[in-house]
Design a protein around this motif. Structure first.
Motif, PDB file in Angstrom:
ATOM      1  N   VAL A 478       0.894  -1.062  -0.085  1.00 42.92           N
ATOM      2  CA  VAL A 478      -0.081   0.108  -0.065  1.00 42.92           C
ATOM      3  C   VAL A 478       0.773   1.150   0.003  1.00 42.92           C
ATOM      4  CG1 VAL A 478      -0.214   0.052   2.605  1.00 42.92           C
ATOM      5  CG2 VAL A 478      -1.876   1.132   1.083  1.00 42.92           C
ATOM      6  N   ALA A 479       0.173   2.354  -0.524  1.00 44.87           N
ATOM      7  CA  ALA A 479       0.957   3.414  -0.854  1.00 44.87           C
ATOM      8  C   ALA A 479       0.091   4.598  -0.411  1.00 44.87           C
ATOM      9  CB  ALA A 479       1.776   3.867  -1.981  1.00 44.87           C
ATOM     10  N   LEU A 480       0.647   5.636   0.489  1.00 44.38           N
ATOM     11  CA  LEU A 480      -0.339   6.781   0.742  1.00 44.38           C
ATOM     12  C   LEU A 480       0.336   7.992   0.160  1.00 44.38           C
ATOM     13  CD1 LEU A 480      -2.826   7.680   2.815  1.00 44.38           C
ATOM     14  CD2 LEU A 480      -1.096   8.559   4.308  1.00 44.38           C
ATOM     15  N   LEU A 481      -0.434   8.624  -0.749  1.00 48.27           N
ATOM     16  CA  LEU A 481       0.100   9.701  -1.726  1.00 48.27           C
ATOM     17  C   LEU A 481      -0.504  10.958  -1.104  1.00 48.27           C
ATOM     18  CD1 LEU A 481      -0.387   7.967  -5.017  1.00 48.27           C
ATOM     19  CD2 LEU A 481       1.678   7.861  -3.761  1.00 48.27           C
ATOM     20  N   ALA A 482       0.272  12.187  -1.281  1.00 51.37           N
ATOM     21  CA  ALA A 482      -0.260  13.538  -1.363  1.00 51.37           C
ATOM     22  C   ALA A 482       0.166  14.299  -2.454  1.00 51.37           C
ATOM     23  CB  ALA A 482       0.486  14.111  -0.216  1.00 51.37           C
ATOM     24  N   ARG A 483      -1.089  14.908  -3.073  1.00 52.90           N
ATOM     25  CA  ARG A 483      -0.874  15.826  -4.254  1.00 52.90           C
ATOM     26  C   ARG A 483      -0.258  17.032  -3.596  1.00 52.90           C
ATOM     27  NH1 ARG A 483      -2.775  20.249  -6.589  1.00 52.90           N
ATOM     28  NH2 ARG A 483      -3.087  20.389  -8.847  1.00 52.90           N
ATOM     29  N   GLU A 484       0.906  17.641  -4.239  1.00 51.71           N
ATOM     30  CA  GLU A 484       1.435  18.749  -3.969  1.00 51.71           C
ATOM     31  C   GLU A 484       1.969  19.627  -5.183  1.00 51.71           C
ATOM     32  OE1 GLU A 484       3.715  17.250  -0.026  1.00 51.71           O
ATOM     33  OE2 GLU A 484       4.981  17.698  -1.833  1.00 51.71           O
ATOM     34  N   GLY A 485       2.046  21.060  -4.813  1.00 50.95           N
ATOM     35  CA  GLY A 485       2.441  21.839  -5.983  1.00 50.95           C
ATOM     36  C   GLY A 485       1.276  22.496  -6.858  1.00 50.95           C
ATOM     37  N   ALA A 519       9.598  26.596  -7.619  1.00 48.20           N
ATOM     38  CA  ALA A 519       9.585  25.172  -7.239  1.00 48.20           C
ATOM     39  C   ALA A 519       8.130  24.563  -7.189  1.00 48.20           C
ATOM     40  CB  ALA A 519      10.466  24.721  -6.042  1.00 48.20           C
ATOM     41  N   ALA A 520       7.086  25.580  -6.656  1.00 46.55           N
ATOM     42  CA  ALA A 520       5.916  25.081  -6.423  1.00 46.55           C
ATOM     43  C   ALA A 520       4.891  25.409  -7.679  1.00 46.55           C
ATOM     44  CB  ALA A 520       5.235  25.732  -5.257  1.00 46.55           C
ATOM     45  N   VAL A 521       5.563  25.725  -8.702  1.00 44.76           N
ATOM     46  CA  VAL A 521       4.694  25.607 -10.154  1.00 44.76           C
ATOM     47  C   VAL A 521       4.411  24.391 -10.549  1.00 44.76           C
ATOM     48  CG1 VAL A 521       4.681  26.537 -12.504  1.00 44.76           C
ATOM     49  CG2 VAL A 521       5.492  28.026 -10.712  1.00 44.76           C
ATOM     50  N   ALA A 554       1.742   9.463 -14.778  1.00 40.26           N
ATOM     51  CA  ALA A 554       2.734  10.251 -15.417  1.00 40.26           C
ATOM     52  C   ALA A 554       2.240  11.235 -16.573  1.00 40.26           C
ATOM     53  CB  ALA A 554       3.503   9.006 -16.385  1.00 40.26           C
ATOM     54  N   GLU A 555       1.082  11.143 -16.968  1.00 40.99           N
ATOM     55  CA  GLU A 555       0.280  12.058 -17.883  1.00 40.99           C
ATOM     56  C   GLU A 555      -0.326  13.062 -17.081  1.00 40.99           C
ATOM     57  OE1 GLU A 555       0.713  11.825 -20.963  1.00 40.99           O
ATOM     58  OE2 GLU A 555       1.774  10.048 -20.701  1.00 40.99           O
ATOM     59  N   THR A 556      -0.498  13.168 -15.955  1.00 42.64           N
ATOM     60  CA  THR A 556      -1.333  14.309 -15.094  1.00 42.64           C
ATOM     61  C   THR A 556      -0.534  15.099 -14.282  1.00 42.64           C
ATOM     62  OG1 THR A 556      -1.884  12.539 -13.477  1.00 42.64           O
ATOM     63  CG2 THR A 556      -3.397  13.038 -15.380  1.00 42.64           C
ATOM     64  N   VAL A 557       0.700  14.592 -13.672  1.00 42.03           N
ATOM     65  CA  VAL A 557       1.536  15.346 -12.699  1.00 42.03           C
ATOM     66  C   VAL A 557       3.082  15.442 -13.515  1.00 42.03           C
ATOM     67  CG1 VAL A 557       0.408  14.551 -10.782  1.00 42.03           C
ATOM     68  CG2 VAL A 557       2.349  13.278 -11.532  1.00 42.03           C
ATOM     69  N   THR A 603       8.144  13.359 -14.437  1.00 42.96           N
ATOM     70  CA  THR A 603       7.263  12.750 -15.608  1.00 42.96           C
ATOM     71  C   THR A 603       6.868  13.540 -16.694  1.00 42.96           C
ATOM     72  OG1 THR A 603       5.461  13.556 -14.081  1.00 42.96           O
ATOM     73  CG2 THR A 603       6.268  11.171 -13.660  1.00 42.96           C
ATOM     74  N   SER A 604       7.407  14.670 -16.690  1.00 47.76           N
ATOM     75  CA  SER A 604       7.120  15.792 -17.740  1.00 47.76           C
ATOM     76  C   SER A 604       8.342  16.730 -17.973  1.00 47.76           C
ATOM     77  CB  SER A 604       5.819  16.771 -17.453  1.00 47.76           C
ATOM     78  OG  SER A 604       6.365  17.617 -16.362  1.00 47.76           O
ATOM     79  N   PRO A 605       8.273  17.573 -18.943  1.00 46.41           N
ATOM     80  CA  PRO A 605       9.515  18.492 -19.322  1.00 46.41           C
ATOM     81  C   PRO A 605       9.629  19.403 -18.131  1.00 46.41           C
ATOM     82  CG  PRO A 605       8.266  18.006 -21.269  1.00 46.41           C
ATOM     83  CD  PRO A 605       7.368  17.582 -20.369  1.00 46.41           C
ATOM     84  N   ASP A 606       8.435  19.921 -17.529  1.00 49.29           N
ATOM     85  CA  ASP A 606       8.590  20.801 -16.290  1.00 49.29           C
ATOM     86  C   ASP A 606       9.318  19.942 -15.139  1.00 49.29           C
ATOM     87  OD1 ASP A 606       7.452  22.939 -17.920  1.00 49.29           O
ATOM     88  OD2 ASP A 606       5.428  22.680 -16.949  1.00 49.29           O
ATOM     89  N   GLY A 607       8.934  18.721 -14.979  1.00 47.48           N
ATOM     90  CA  GLY A 607       9.535  18.027 -14.046  1.00 47.48           C
ATOM     91  C   GLY A 607      11.042  17.650 -14.076  1.00 47.48           C
TER      92      GLY A 607
END
Length: 756
Positions: A478-485, A519-521, A554-557, A603-607
């Motif tokens: 199991v993994a607990l995830l938090a959306r950030e940024g 960094a938070a963009v 990968a396609e959403t963050v 997972t993206s160019p911005d990342g």
């Protein structure tokens, strides 16, 4: 209100030595009169009554909810919790834990039917940017309401209509009196100790601690909260100090050991008075000693406290080490404390002190494999109330304090190929209590400390989500995830200027500490916790889960990330799953003794851009931080962290520096002539080795401790077990020669060959 619910409940509680709970649910204008009626009807004395509220409701002790931990170790006949403005699960656990047998808890709430849909100040803590409080769900309070209505021993009064929804009366059969504890015939500790014990369990625990009079002994005492284990440890610590021992006590925080120290002081007073053990009283009703000074001095010995990280360093110097609330400490710290001559552990199996079970799941094996002769003791009998107390049962169910992973036999066949990847919504978990228990039980095992508020966060926080691997419906990993940024400009600016923005750990560190306002963009998903069932660890299931999470997001963050206390094994695990280190904290956690690492997987160019610039900044500063604030960091942690950096540094050395390096294996060039050149060459290798077997692990530790951490030759020689300083220096020279062959310029290699 004209009814006698308070009197009847209190009478039943006193008759059975159990607790009872009254819920006064209604709007603000009706709750306070009802509260005064219940308190008067139950004959709760203001001297033994506490109100946990931001408002002054009664003429008795008032504790602000933010300071409810003052109730730890205390006992009250009655505790009122005003949960109307902020219903905090941690406060609820503190309140219930302080109610004595025969006592009454009183909970003030809005009307129960609408309470789950209202938002309060605790909900505001779950509404982390960019979410608002309206995005917080009411699942946790809906669970609380359902359990309040279904459990015995809980009365519910609608104060708006002045009706009793449930009277909470159980009409139990009379209890048989249990045997009084007695002093063992053959005892090494003073008899005064045993006269103070409240239960036979406590007598047996204290007797087990007698083995610590000899070196090479370890004692483990486990119990649910309220069984008197900390008091037993305090009696034992006092007895050992009275016998001339230097006793070192550690705990997650000093307040966790309050009962231990109070019992030791009581024993000292008994011995000073000639050994009269008194009337077996547990703690004074205020739960504290008038003299809280440390160390506690006896005629020949003493008891002192140190933080866990300091205790690890001093463990070998003490005669005996006591670790109170061991379940709330990381396994690495517990390992370090095994350097003690003798050691006693007390551990809460379930309770608000923290329900992390790394102690029971993983540390027990290490203790069994150690050189200690281990004695284990389990305590079952409560000391503050009768066994089977309905309010304890309710609290454990409501807060899921007894959550456990799936039975091992149900998941033992799990492999990365036969498990299913699942997104587990809060509604799904609430509808399936066994599944909820397996999820939370695994998350508890994953972390050395879990609070009741973590359970509420899992169910209600809008930025938190759960992903799992299951086998036939049972949770394997199991993994607990938090959306950030993805924060707006005003919040990014506030963060950059030093403001604390909740729930965005990685953007916060990168912005406020590393001075990157952008960094938070990008948006990301941080893996807060990940755990795999102990029965199937080592099969690649954690990596399988991380891979599935990557594929989903990968396609959403823009990035996936994590932050944790760095150990070589953990850093390697995350690196092997595509994560790269961008920050290593220069201060260590006082409880775990570890330095935190932050890692990203773009997972993206911005990342990619975020990772790229922070990789560059880390390479720019890492030599300076390793040579000063991190000069004592475990070299294996350093090796793992450097290996996890995304790209190697440029090796831009002058011709002079290459000549010094090339001459050093043969004594023609000296380390002190150009230490920076040695550091940059070492860094180049440690970040991205030209070959896995180019240098041995010992040689790499030498590079870290000498060229990067700048430890003195004598210190390095001793730490790495070289026979002499001369051998240590020759080994460094040989390692440098190997690195010149791998990374040197043509001129550097020719210079090196001149001495061959």
């Amino acid at each position: 209100m004209g009814h006698s619910i308070g009197r009847r409940l209190r009478a039943e509680a006193q008759r059975t030595d159990e607790r009872r709970l009254v819920v006064l649910a209604g709007e603000s204008g009706t709750r306070e009169p009802a509260l005064r009626d219940v308190v008067a009807d139950a004959r709760l004395d203001s001297e033994t009554l506490s109100v946990v509220s931001q408002a002054s409701l009664l003429g008795c002790e008032r504790i602000d909810p933010t300071h409810s931990d003052k109730l730890l170790g205390q006992t009250r006949d009655g505790v009122v919790y005003d949960a109307t403005e902020r219903f905090d699960p941690d406060v609820l656990a503190h309140v219930v834990g302080a109610i004595a047998g025969g006592g009454l808890g009183i909970l003030l709430t809005p009307p129960l039917d609408t309470w789950p849909d209202r938002r309060d100040r605790f909900d505001s803590t779950l509404a982390v940017p960019p979410f608002g409080v309206g995005d917080v769900t009411g699942h946790f309070r809906r669970r609380i309401v359902a359990t309040l209505r279904s459990h015995p021993g809980i009365a519910i009064v609608d104060t708006d209509t002045e009706t009793i929804e449930s009277d909470g009366l159980r009409d139990p059969a009379p209890r048989l009196r249990t045997a009084e504890p007695s002093t063992p015939d053959d005892h090494a500790f003073p008899a005064a100790v045993y006269r103070r014990c409240r239960t036979a369990d406590q007598v047996e625990a204290v007797a087990a601690f007698e083995t610590l009079l000899a070196a090479g002994r370890a004692v483990v005492v486990e119990a649910d909260r309220g069984r008197g284990k900390s008091s037993a440890a305090g009696f034992a610590a006092g007895s050992l100090a009275a016998a001339g021992r230097d006793v070192l006590v550690t705990a997650p925080e000093r307040r966790n050991a309050t009962e231990l120290f109070d019992r030791a002081r009581e024993l000292r007073a008994d011995l000073d008075a000639g050994g009269d053990g008194g009337d077996q009283s547990e703690a004074p009703s205020d739960g504290g000693s008038e003299d809280s000074r440390l160390p506690i001095e006896f005629d020949a010995g003493s008891i002192r406290y140190e933080r866990p990280d300091v205790a690890v360093e001093q463990a070998s110097d003490a005669d005996v080490v006591f670790v109170d609330e061991a379940a709330a400490l990381p396994v690495a710290v517990l390992d370090g404390l095994l350097d003690a001559r003798s050691v006693g552990f007390t551990s809460t199996v379930r309770g608000y002190e923290g329900t992390g079970r790394g102690f029971d799941v993983r540390f027990r094996d290490r203790l069994a494999e150690s050189d200690f002769d281990v004695t284990e003791q389990h305590m079952d009998d409560p000391i503050r109330y009768a066994a089977g107390d309905p309010i304890e049962t309710w609290l454990f169910r409501a807060l899921l304090l007894d959550a456990t992973p799936a039975p091992a036999q149900l998941v033992t066949d799990a492999t990365p190929e036969n498990v299913a990847y699942r997104q587990l919504e809060s509604t799904t978990l609430l509808e399936n209590e066994p599944l909820l228990g397996e999820v939370f039980g695994l998350l508890v095992v994953a972390h050395y400390r879990t609070e009741p508020a973590d359970f509420a966060r899992l169910l209600d926080a809008p930025n938190v989500s759960v992903r799992a691997l299951t086998l036939d419906g049972h949770v394997v990993s199991v993994a607990l995830l938090a959306r950030e940024g993805a924060l707006p400009a005003d919040i990014r600016g506030e963060m950059y200027e030093g403001g604390r923005v909740a729930g965005n750990m990685i953007p916060d560190v990168l912005t406020s500490q590393l001075r990157d306002e952008a960094a938070a963009v990008p948006s990301g998903q941080r893996v807060m916790r990940i755990a795999t069932h102990d029965a199937v660890r080592g099969r690649g299931l954690g990596s399988r889960l991380l891979s599935a999470i990557h594929d989903e997001f990968a396609e959403t963050v823009d990035w996936l990330g994590t932050g944790y206390g760095a150990t070589p094994e953990l850093v390697d695990f995350w690196r092997e799953n595509g994560y790269s280190t961008v920050h290593l904290s220069t201060s260590r956690n006082e409880r775990s003794g570890e330095h935190s690492a932050i890692m990203l997987r773009p997972t993206s160019p911005d990342g990619e851009e975020l990772l790229d610039r922070h990789t560059g900044w880390l390479l720019d500063r890492i030599e300076g931080t390793l040579s000063a604030p991190l000069s004592a960091l475990d070299p294996d942690v350093v090796r793992a962290v450097l290996r996890s950096i995304d790209r190697p540094p440029e090796l831009d050395l002058s011709a002079f520096e290459w000549r010094v390096l090339a001459g050093s294996p043969h004594g023609a060039g000296l380390y002190d002539t150009a230490p920076a050149a040695f550091a940059r060459l070492a860094l180049r290798h440690l970040v991205e080795p030209a070959g896995e077997s180019l240098l041995s692990a010992r040689q790499e530790r030498l590079l870290v401790t000498k060229t990067l951490q700048h430890r003195p030759w004598e210190t390095v020689t001793d730490a790495l077990n070289y026979h002499s300083r001369r051998e240590c220096m020759r080994t460094l020279g040989a390692a440098v020669g190997t690195l010149i062959e791998a990374y040197g310029t043509d001129n550097a290699r020719r210079e090196f060959d001149r001495f061959e």
